[in-house]
Scaffold this motif. Structure first.
Motif, short mmCIF file in Angstrom:
data_model
loop_
_atom_site.label_atom_id
_atom_site.label_comp_id
_atom_site.label_asym_id
_atom_site.label_seq_id
_atom_site.Cartn_x
_atom_site.Cartn_y
_atom_site.Cartn_z
N LEU A 32 -23.84 -1.32 7.01
CA LEU A 32 -24.97 -1.38 6.08
C LEU A 32 -26.13 -0.53 6.58
N GLY A 33 -26.41 -0.59 7.87
CA GLY A 33 -27.46 0.25 8.43
C GLY A 33 -27.18 1.73 8.22
N PHE A 34 -25.91 2.12 8.38
CA PHE A 34 -25.54 3.52 8.16
C PHE A 34 -25.74 3.91 6.69
N PHE A 35 -25.41 3.00 5.77
CA PHE A 35 -25.59 3.29 4.35
C PHE A 35 -27.08 3.42 4.01
N LEU A 57 -24.56 4.37 -3.63
CA LEU A 57 -23.49 4.77 -2.72
C LEU A 57 -22.31 3.82 -2.83
N ALA A 58 -22.60 2.53 -2.96
CA ALA A 58 -21.53 1.53 -2.96
C ALA A 58 -20.61 1.64 -4.17
N ILE A 59 -21.14 2.10 -5.29
CA ILE A 59 -20.30 2.20 -6.50
C ILE A 59 -20.03 3.65 -6.88
N GLY A 60 -20.24 4.57 -5.91
CA GLY A 60 -20.04 5.98 -6.19
C GLY A 60 -18.60 6.43 -6.01
N ALA A 163 -16.99 -0.04 -3.75
CA ALA A 163 -16.16 -0.45 -4.90
C ALA A 163 -14.85 0.34 -4.94
N TYR A 164 -14.09 0.24 -3.87
CA TYR A 164 -12.77 0.85 -3.76
C TYR A 164 -11.73 -0.26 -3.60
N ALA A 165 -10.48 0.06 -3.93
CA ALA A 165 -9.41 -0.93 -3.86
C ALA A 165 -8.76 -1.02 -2.48
N GLU A 166 -9.21 -0.20 -1.53
CA GLU A 166 -8.56 -0.15 -0.22
C GLU A 166 -8.51 -1.50 0.48
N SER A 167 -9.62 -2.22 0.53
CA SER A 167 -9.65 -3.50 1.24
C SER A 167 -8.62 -4.46 0.68
N LEU A 168 -8.57 -4.56 -0.64
CA LEU A 168 -7.65 -5.49 -1.27
C LEU A 168 -6.21 -5.09 -0.99
#
Length: 405
Positions: A32-35, A57-60, A163-168
Motif C-alpha cells: 500500500l505504501g508503494f502504491f 491504480l487498483a482498478i487500472g 482488481a485482477y483475478a490472479e489471487s483467486l
C-alpha cells in the motif's frame, strides 16, 4: 500430517493461521505504501496521469477489462480493427472473478472496484496460508513460513490488492496442489471447474495430472496405487482438459466464430508485432518473441534464440537437479514443468510474463530451504525491492510497451 523426519518445528507461539495473517498484513501495508508513492509520482504523460489515486491504480489495466465484463458481459459479435482483424475484447477474460465481484458489490455500496480488491486481498491471504500448509510437510514449519513471507512480499505482490483475478486463481491452484499432495482427489472436482473459469491455465493442470499419473504408476511399489486412485486421476485429467477447452467452445457458440477465443488472444500480440495476422501455432509465440526481443535489445535474432535456449536449459537443470527444488516434492516439480510447457505452448512473452509466472510460486520454498538468516533476509530485501521496481514501472509510469503488467 507429521513434519518430515529431521526437520525441527519451532515452539509455536501463535496459531499458523494468525502468524500467516500477520505476515500477510505487514506485506500488504508495504505494498500500500508503494502504491501511495507510485500515485504521487505519476505525472502527465504516464498511464494514470498527474491526478492519479491509489484507487485508480487498483482498478487500472486489466481491472478495467474485468469491470467491463461485469457490466457489459461478452460480445456476441467480435469487434474488428480498421484492418479487419479481431480487436481486443472481453473474451480474453474468464467470468468468475468479475461476476463474483459484481455479486459482492451491492453489499459495498455498489462499488465493483472495492469488491474486486477485497476478493483479491482475501484470496491472497488464503493462497499464502495454503502455500504454507502445503510446503510445511516438505520443508518444515520455519522454512515454510519464510516461503510464505517471500510469496506475500514478492515482486508481483501488488496482484494481491488490485482488481485482477490472479489471487483467486492462485488460491484455487494451491488448494488443488495441496489436495494432490494429500491424495484428497475428491476436492479436485469442484476446484478444477472454478480454477478453469477464473483464469487460463487449467490445461497446464491437466498436463500435470497426466505426468503425476505416470509418476504414480512407476512409484507404485513405494506407494501402493489402488484402482480408485487410478480412476480419480484419469477422470480428473479428462475434466481439466474439458474445462480447459470449454471457454473456446462457449466463445465459438456465442459469436459464431470457431476461433473467437484464439483470435481474441492473438489480438494482444499485435501490440508487439504490428500487422501480425497469423493464426495460433503452439510454441510459436516464444520463438517469435525471441526474435523480437533479440532484435530490440541489439542481440540479433539468433542471439534471442540462443538466450531462450540458455534460459530453458538453466530452468530444466534447476527443476531436475537442484536439491532445494527436489526438497519441495514431486508434485511441485511436476506442476512447475507442466506450467512452463503450457506457457511455452500458448504465450507470447512480453512484460506480462512476470505476472504469468505467479503460478510457479510454490518454488519460493526452494529459496527458503537455506537456513542462513543472511540469505533469508537478503531474499526478503530483494523481494521488496523488486516489488517497488515493478509498481513504479507499471503504475507510476506505464507509458511504454514494456511497462504493461
Amino acid at each position: 500430517m507429521p513434519e518430515p523426519t529431521g526437520l525441527t518445528t519451532p515452539r509455536r507461539v501463535l496459531p499458523p493461521a494468525l502468524t500467516i495473517a500477520l505476515i500477510y498484513l505487514v506485506a500488504r501495508l508495504v505494498t500500500l505504501g508503494f502504491f501511495v508513492l507510485a500515485a504521487a509520482l505519476a505525472a502527465d504523460g504516464t498511464r494514470f496521469g498527474a491526478d492519479a489515486t491509489v484507487q485508480d491504480l487498483a482498478i487500472g489495466w486489466d481491472g478495467q477489462w474485468y469491470w467491463f465484463v461485469a457490466v457489459h458481459g461478452y460480445p456476441a459479435e467480435l469487434p474488428l480493427t480498421d484492418a479487419g482483424l479481431v480487436a481486443e475484447n472481453q473474451w480474453a477474460f474468464m467470468p468468475l472473478f468479475p461476476f463474483l465481484a459484481a455479486g459482492l458489490a451491492p453489499l459495498l455500496g455498489g462499488s465493483w472496484g472495492l469488491a474486486a480488491v477485497l476478493i483479491s486481498l482475501a484470496a491472497g491471504y488464503g493462497a499464502t496460508y495454503v502455500l504454507f500448509r502445503m510446503l510445511r510437510v516438505k520443508i518444515g514449519e520455519t522454512a515454510a513460513l519464510w516461503a510464505a513471507a517471500f510469496f506475500a512480499a514478492g515482486p508481483l505482490a501488488a496482484m494481491f490488492q488490485v482488481a485482477y483475478a490472479e489471487s483467486l486463481f492462485l488460491f484455487w491452484l494451491f488448494l488443488s496442489l495441496w489436495a494432490v499432495s494429500a491424495r484428497r482427489y475428491g476436492w479436485l472436482y469442484p476446484l478444477i471447474v472454478v480454477m478453469g473459469f477464473t483464469r487460463p491455465g487449467v490445461l497446464a493442470f491437466a498436463l500435470f495430472l497426466g505426468l503425476f499419473g505416470i509418476w504414480r504408476w512407476f512409484s507404485r511399489r513405494r506407494e501402493p496405487l489402488g484402482r480408485v486412485e487410478v480412476v480419480h486421476i484419469v477422470a480428473l485429467g479428462a475434466l481439466a482438459t474439458t474445462v480447459g477447452f470449454s471457454w473456446q467452445v462457449i466463445a465459438a457458440l456465442v459469436t459464431g466464430d470457431p476461433q473467437a477465443y484464439l483470435l481474441t488472444e492473438l489480438s494482444w500480440r499485435r501490440n508487439w508485432i504490428p500487422g501480425d495476422a497469423g493464426g495460433f501455432i503452439p510454441f510459436d509465440g516464444f520463438v517469435q518473441a525471441a526474435l523480437f526481443w533479440g532484435s530490440s535489445w541489439g542481440w540479433g535474432q539468433w542471439g534471442g534464440i540462443l538466450a531462450l535456449l540458455i534460459v530453458l536449459v538453466a530452468i530444466g537443470l534447476a527443476l531436475w537437479r537442484a536439491p532445494q527444488v527436489r526438497a519441495l516434492g514431486v508434485e511441485v516439480r511436476l506442476w512447475s514443468v507442466s506450467y512452463l510447457v503450457y506457457l511455452l505452448a500458448v504465450f507470447f512473452p512480453q512484460s506480462s510474463v512476470f505476472r504469468l509466472l505467479l503460478p510457479l510460486s510454490p518454488l519460493w520454498g526452494a529459496f527458503a530451504v537455506p537456513r542462513s538468516p543472511w540469505w533469508r533476509g537478503g531474499v526478503i530485501v530483494a523481494c521488496v525491492a523488486g516489488q517497488w521496481w515493478w509498481i513504479y514501472n507499471m503504475y507510476a509510469l506505464g507509458n511504454t510497451y514494456w511497462q504493461i503488467p
